[in-house]
Design a protein around this motif. Sequence first.
Motif, PDB file in Angstrom:
ATOM      1  N   TYR A 139     -49.817 -15.891   3.347  1.00 23.09           N
ATOM      2  CA  TYR A 139     -48.613 -15.436   2.649  1.00 23.09           C
ATOM      3  C   TYR A 139     -47.345 -16.026   3.262  1.00 23.09           C
ATOM      4  CZ  TYR A 139     -45.187 -12.300   0.661  1.00 23.09           C
ATOM      5  OH  TYR A 139     -44.110 -11.800   0.011  1.00 23.09           O
ATOM      6  N   ARG A 190     -39.321 -17.568  13.084  1.00 23.38           N
ATOM      7  CA  ARG A 190     -39.280 -16.464  12.134  1.00 23.38           C
ATOM      8  C   ARG A 190     -40.669 -16.282  11.516  1.00 23.38           C
ATOM      9  NH1 ARG A 190     -37.645 -11.727  11.425  1.00 23.38           N
ATOM     10  NH2 ARG A 190     -37.339 -11.055   9.288  1.00 23.38           N
ATOM     11  N   LEU A 215     -42.927 -12.925  11.607  1.00 27.27           N
ATOM     12  CA  LEU A 215     -43.418 -12.263  10.402  1.00 27.27           C
ATOM     13  C   LEU A 215     -44.929 -12.135  10.425  1.00 27.27           C
ATOM     14  CD1 LEU A 215     -41.168 -13.801   7.623  1.00 27.27           C
ATOM     15  CD2 LEU A 215     -41.050 -11.546   8.634  1.00 27.27           C
ATOM     16  N   LEU A 225     -45.750  -9.283  12.486  1.00 26.31           N
ATOM     17  CA  LEU A 225     -45.453  -8.028  11.805  1.00 26.31           C
ATOM     18  C   LEU A 225     -46.533  -7.676  10.780  1.00 26.31           C
ATOM     19  CD1 LEU A 225     -41.605  -8.187  11.175  1.00 26.31           C
ATOM     20  CD2 LEU A 225     -42.826  -6.431  12.422  1.00 26.31           C
ATOM     21  N   TYR A 226     -47.048  -8.692  10.089  1.00 24.09           N
ATOM     22  CA  TYR A 226     -48.063  -8.456   9.063  1.00 24.09           C
ATOM     23  C   TYR A 226     -49.482  -8.512   9.629  1.00 24.09           C
ATOM     24  CZ  TYR A 226     -44.527  -8.912   5.402  1.00 24.09           C
ATOM     25  OH  TYR A 226     -43.453  -8.733   4.586  1.00 24.09           O
ATOM     26  N   LEU A 241     -47.954  -7.299   0.093  1.00 21.95           N
ATOM     27  CA  LEU A 241     -46.907  -8.072   0.772  1.00 21.95           C
ATOM     28  C   LEU A 241     -45.831  -8.466  -0.219  1.00 21.95           C
ATOM     29  CD1 LEU A 241     -49.245 -10.439   2.799  1.00 21.95           C
ATOM     30  CD2 LEU A 241     -48.216  -8.307   3.546  1.00 21.95           C
ATOM     31  N   LYS A 242     -46.269  -8.815  -1.408  1.00 19.69           N
ATOM     32  CA  LYS A 242     -45.351  -9.326  -2.405  1.00 19.69           C
ATOM     33  C   LYS A 242     -44.566  -8.206  -3.066  1.00 19.69           C
ATOM     34  CE  LYS A 242     -44.054 -12.519  -5.376  1.00 19.69           C
ATOM     35  NZ  LYS A 242     -44.561 -12.328  -6.714  1.00 19.69           N
ATOM     36  N   LEU A 274     -32.416 -18.723  -1.060  1.00 16.92           N
ATOM     37  CA  LEU A 274     -33.604 -19.339  -0.504  1.00 16.92           C
ATOM     38  C   LEU A 274     -34.867 -18.758  -1.114  1.00 16.92           C
ATOM     39  CD1 LEU A 274     -32.550 -19.674   3.161  1.00 16.92           C
ATOM     40  CD2 LEU A 274     -32.695 -21.414   1.398  1.00 16.92           C
ATOM     41  N   LYS A 275     -34.918 -17.428  -1.061  1.00 22.40           N
ATOM     42  CA  LYS A 275     -36.141 -16.799  -1.544  1.00 22.40           C
ATOM     43  C   LYS A 275     -36.298 -17.065  -3.024  1.00 22.40           C
ATOM     44  CE  LYS A 275     -39.662 -14.327  -0.637  1.00 22.40           C
ATOM     45  NZ  LYS A 275     -40.405 -14.318   0.572  1.00 22.40           N
ATOM     46  N   GLU A 302     -39.574  -9.435  -1.836  1.00 24.51           N
ATOM     47  CA  GLU A 302     -40.399 -10.572  -1.453  1.00 24.51           C
ATOM     48  C   GLU A 302     -40.603 -11.489  -2.647  1.00 24.51           C
ATOM     49  OE1 GLU A 302     -42.031 -11.382   1.522  1.00 24.51           O
ATOM     50  OE2 GLU A 302     -40.660  -9.941   2.396  1.00 24.51           O
ATOM     51  N   PRO A 344     -35.882  -5.275  14.735  1.00 21.08           N
ATOM     52  CA  PRO A 344     -37.149  -5.995  14.952  1.00 21.08           C
ATOM     53  C   PRO A 344     -38.189  -5.719  13.868  1.00 21.08           C
ATOM     54  CG  PRO A 344     -36.844  -4.251  16.581  1.00 21.08           C
ATOM     55  CD  PRO A 344     -35.556  -4.388  15.859  1.00 21.08           C
ATOM     56  N   ALA A 345     -38.051  -4.613  13.151  1.00 20.10           N
ATOM     57  CA  ALA A 345     -39.033  -4.296  12.114  1.00 20.10           C
ATOM     58  C   ALA A 345     -38.683  -4.952  10.783  1.00 20.10           C
ATOM     59  CB  ALA A 345     -39.130  -2.784  11.920  1.00 20.10           C
ATOM     60  N   TYR A 346     -37.533  -5.613  10.727  1.00 21.04           N
ATOM     61  CA  TYR A 346     -37.131  -6.235   9.469  1.00 21.04           C
ATOM     62  C   TYR A 346     -38.033  -7.428   9.159  1.00 21.04           C
ATOM     63  CZ  TYR A 346     -34.624  -9.065   6.139  1.00 21.04           C
ATOM     64  OH  TYR A 346     -34.324  -9.822   5.043  1.00 21.04           O
ATOM     65  N   ALA A 347     -38.771  -7.357   8.057  1.00 19.44           N
ATOM     66  CA  ALA A 347     -39.753  -8.399   7.741  1.00 19.44           C
ATOM     67  C   ALA A 347     -39.374  -9.180   6.495  1.00 19.44           C
ATOM     68  CB  ALA A 347     -41.126  -7.765   7.553  1.00 19.44           C
ATOM     69  N   GLY A 348     -38.118  -9.100   6.097  1.00 19.85           N
ATOM     70  CA  GLY A 348     -37.704  -9.798   4.878  1.00 19.85           C
ATOM     71  C   GLY A 348     -37.425 -11.265   5.119  1.00 19.85           C
ATOM     72  N   GLU A 349     -36.838 -11.856   4.101  1.00 19.17           N
ATOM     73  CA  GLU A 349     -36.703 -13.298   4.040  1.00 19.17           C
ATOM     74  C   GLU A 349     -35.477 -13.795   4.810  1.00 19.17           C
ATOM     75  OE1 GLU A 349     -38.086 -15.845   2.780  1.00 19.17           O
ATOM     76  OE2 GLU A 349     -36.391 -17.216   2.613  1.00 19.17           O
ATOM     77  N   GLN A 350     -34.458 -12.955   4.929  1.00 16.09           N
ATOM     78  CA  GLN A 350     -33.222 -13.426   5.545  1.00 16.09           C
ATOM     79  C   GLN A 350     -33.407 -13.658   7.050  1.00 16.09           C
ATOM     80  OE1 GLN A 350     -30.591 -15.063   5.345  1.00 16.09           O
ATOM     81  NE2 GLN A 350     -29.169 -13.660   4.381  1.00 16.09           N
ATOM     82  N   ASP A 351     -33.021 -14.833   7.505  1.00 15.44           N
ATOM     83  CA  ASP A 351     -33.126 -15.131   8.927  1.00 15.44           C
ATOM     84  C   ASP A 351     -31.722 -15.077   9.525  1.00 15.44           C
ATOM     85  OD1 ASP A 351     -33.684 -15.947  11.438  1.00 15.44           O
ATOM     86  OD2 ASP A 351     -34.690 -17.805  10.876  1.00 15.44           O
ATOM     87  N   LEU A 400     -29.964 -17.401  12.268  1.00 13.09           N
ATOM     88  CA  LEU A 400     -29.306 -18.671  11.984  1.00 13.09           C
ATOM     89  C   LEU A 400     -27.806 -18.590  12.244  1.00 13.09           C
ATOM     90  CD1 LEU A 400     -31.054 -19.690   8.632  1.00 13.09           C
ATOM     91  CD2 LEU A 400     -31.412 -20.677  10.891  1.00 13.09           C
ATOM     92  N   LYS A 434     -31.899  -7.119  19.011  1.00 18.40           N
ATOM     93  CA  LYS A 434     -33.239  -7.226  18.439  1.00 18.40           C
ATOM     94  C   LYS A 434     -34.303  -6.910  19.485  1.00 18.40           C
ATOM     95  CE  LYS A 434     -35.789 -10.135  15.305  1.00 18.40           C
ATOM     96  NZ  LYS A 434     -35.671 -11.265  14.407  1.00 18.40           N
TER      97      LYS A 434
END
Lengths: 318, 574
Positions: free
Chosen positions: A34, A45, A49, A52-53, A79-80, B5-6, B89, B161-168, B171, B181
Amino acid sequence: MKQYVLQRFLQMIVILFGTSFIIFFLFAMLPGDYIDSNISLTPQRAQELKALYGLDQPVLQRYFTWLGNALHGDFGYSLKHQEKVLSLLNKYVWNSFFVAIFALVLTWSIALVSGVISAIKQYSWFDGFVTFFVFAAMSFPSFFISLLFIKWFGVDLQILPIGGMIDTGSDSTGLAHLLEVGKHMILPVTILTLLSIGSLTRYFRTGMLEVIRQDYIRTARAKGLKERVVIFKHALKNAILPAITLLAFELPGLFSGAIIMEQIFNWPGVGRIQLESVSFRDYPVLMAFTMFLSCLTIIGNFLADVTYAAVDPRIRLK
Amino acid sequence: MKKGLKGLFSVIILSMILSACALDSSSTKDSSASDKKGNTESSSAKSTEVKEYKATNLEALPNKTKARKDTFIAGISAPGGVFLPYFYENGWDGNATDPMFAPLVNLDPTGKPVGILAEKWDVSSDLLTYTFHLRKGLKFSDGSPLTADDVAFTLTLLHDPAYAGEQDISLTAIKGGKEYKEGKVKSIEGIKVVDKETIEITTEEVNAKSLLILGGQVLSKAYYGKDYQFGKLDYLKELYPKPLGAGPYKFVKYVPGQEIRYVANEHYYAGTPKMKNLIFKVIDTSTSLQLFETGELDYAGFSADDDTVEQLKSLGFANLEVGPVNDYGFIYVNNSRPQFKDKAVRQALVYGLDRQKIVDVKFKGYGTVANVPVSKVSWAYNDEGINKYEFNAKKAKELLDQAGWKVGSDGIREKDGKKFVIRYLTRTADDPIIPIAKENYQDIGIKFEPEIMDFNAIVAKLGTKDYDFAAVSTSQILDPSDPVEEFATGNANNAAGYSNPKVDELIKKGLNTLDIEKRKVIYHDLYKELNDDPPVILIHYRQSAKAISGQIEGLHPDNFTGISASLPNISIKK
């Protein structure tokens, strides 16, 4: 009989575990997971991730984690979709089921009637027409026939909706809602029926033809029974017996969703979710759903065997 | 701009699966206004690429459209139901959250930053400190005030630290972000709330892209932060289906797989939008034309081809815009393999490929050959002094001869006993590059072997550099550095294995200033260098067609925000 059922049941449990193991490893072997499929992530990153997963653990460990949770009824988070897998599937699977069950009932009734009549009147004009029609319906690619029907009934005549399950912005409830959904269902159900009717009709026709030529049918006729009694009481019962197996195979099909049809008609079914979960490597959804279908297949087989044993003593004795 | 991005990424995948996309933010309006700033690009060539066709016959509007008095319906491909910026996501959820969550800063139709919730912003002279001045009296859609505290909360949340989304967020290198963090400190040093309407953010690295990340969509601290504990974000999952933001529209209802309904937000800073209801309807590209034709949609995007464009024109009730899309297509070349190390060989591979033919076959007149690694809609696009590498088999042969690749007895070139064979990874068997490249490369003595595999498999092979050639397309390009950054030596995403010290330096310089005029010059130099020493083979720029129902006014889809920027301004023609 009891012992036979028990034996088959135990086999079923073993097969289920084996299946889950094989499926998990097959999916794990697909290149890319994924996180990998997201090319814009920095490696740090991506690593974070994956941790985390839990994707950074060895496959075997991941399998047992999954199995442990699954045995407790926890199939994890998509996940999605960032939602519990079960509630996600529950949202979509019934939409697929309703279309499939209507199509199934229609297919089987039409196929049974037309197959039997074609067999009794072999080589008549009716037989010729049915044969031609079912082969034609079967040979159309589903996306083509769907788009053709959409053009005819949705765009040109404007009598049926082009897609979706409800009218845009509709807030109908109760009976009005059912009618609305029913209207949106007409085209998908028709097309699924058209596509699957062919093989089944031919199947019934052949089965019936075989039985009609048996000695006991000749005997029945010789006894002076009415043709109707001969056909429906003596011939038909025996002719549809093998169809039990076929019907059992339909069980997973009821829930699996029709990917192409759902796509074209914007039907909010589970087929789309499944396709997405493969292309995004959404393992929890992929595993839960594939396991669900395997369960249904295995249960379907189990039921078929048991039913067979019940109606045909020869099988029990083996 | 995580959304970008996503979103772009899913757009790619989806367009791979579905071969086109509807409400993607990579919409295609090339505003000719972008050229008025008087840069060097040939604006005449550019504006001819956007063709507009006005509705000729509003009487022809479908009855369904005419019946709508206060509702606007746009298509969306596959939203997933996670309506929270930074946490979804699925790129389509990004499109779905845009109307509800306004950012501090967004891009205008020319790709330049413009203040939305921020009235203005200042950047310190060392380009490290950003001060955002929020507009006065901002409110979320529930009427609660939006202040600098909410901005600080949003940025802090992204550091969890638990944030698992797309934004980095790393940067942007906010001062003290890393320590937060890691749990060493209780708050982030670089984020300072000056007063209710002012926030000051100190970073440790200059990055031209930080402005948009820092000035992203704002989450309410009172709503999303009331249960926040460091390291625990699971509580937010409860709120995914119940969004609250400060955008022009607020959430009404999501019917899974069917549609998302919104209503105008009376607390929006620029006033209640004129269009009362907004619906994003889930559509499939195979029937979006039929849906538009029968009035089920007010707006839809299509991949451009003659049939679709003619059909849309013949409807009479549609305003139609055909123009470039904010991306480009190219073939990755594995520079780390010995046969592709030589610059002359890579040049020969570009000369030896009839790219014009590929583009003509693939886009049937709705695409052009790419020679600059940025879209034509970007302010950085400049093809002055760029070698067009027009198809020239003779030149390709000469270059290969000089590089020491001699034709062997079977007609295939070889060097040091190794045959010149290219294995090409692609996703579809009907990829027009296959037959054309096969013939072209055969002609110059190179064996070309296509291999078809799915997108994830290609990405995995790119990651491990286990390929010769691979066909891909970029994501939507929000900043000109997006597509070229990876060519820097040692960049982890450098799938091409390319290395060129001059390029490294220019990439770095391009991000080291926030002045667009200065950046234009830097990128022009960079494009010239990448043109001479090509890391990849650029193939195409494509176009799309956007159709808007004739009764809708004020909708201007652009190449950076899609339709979301003009949503507050749309109305129905009386």
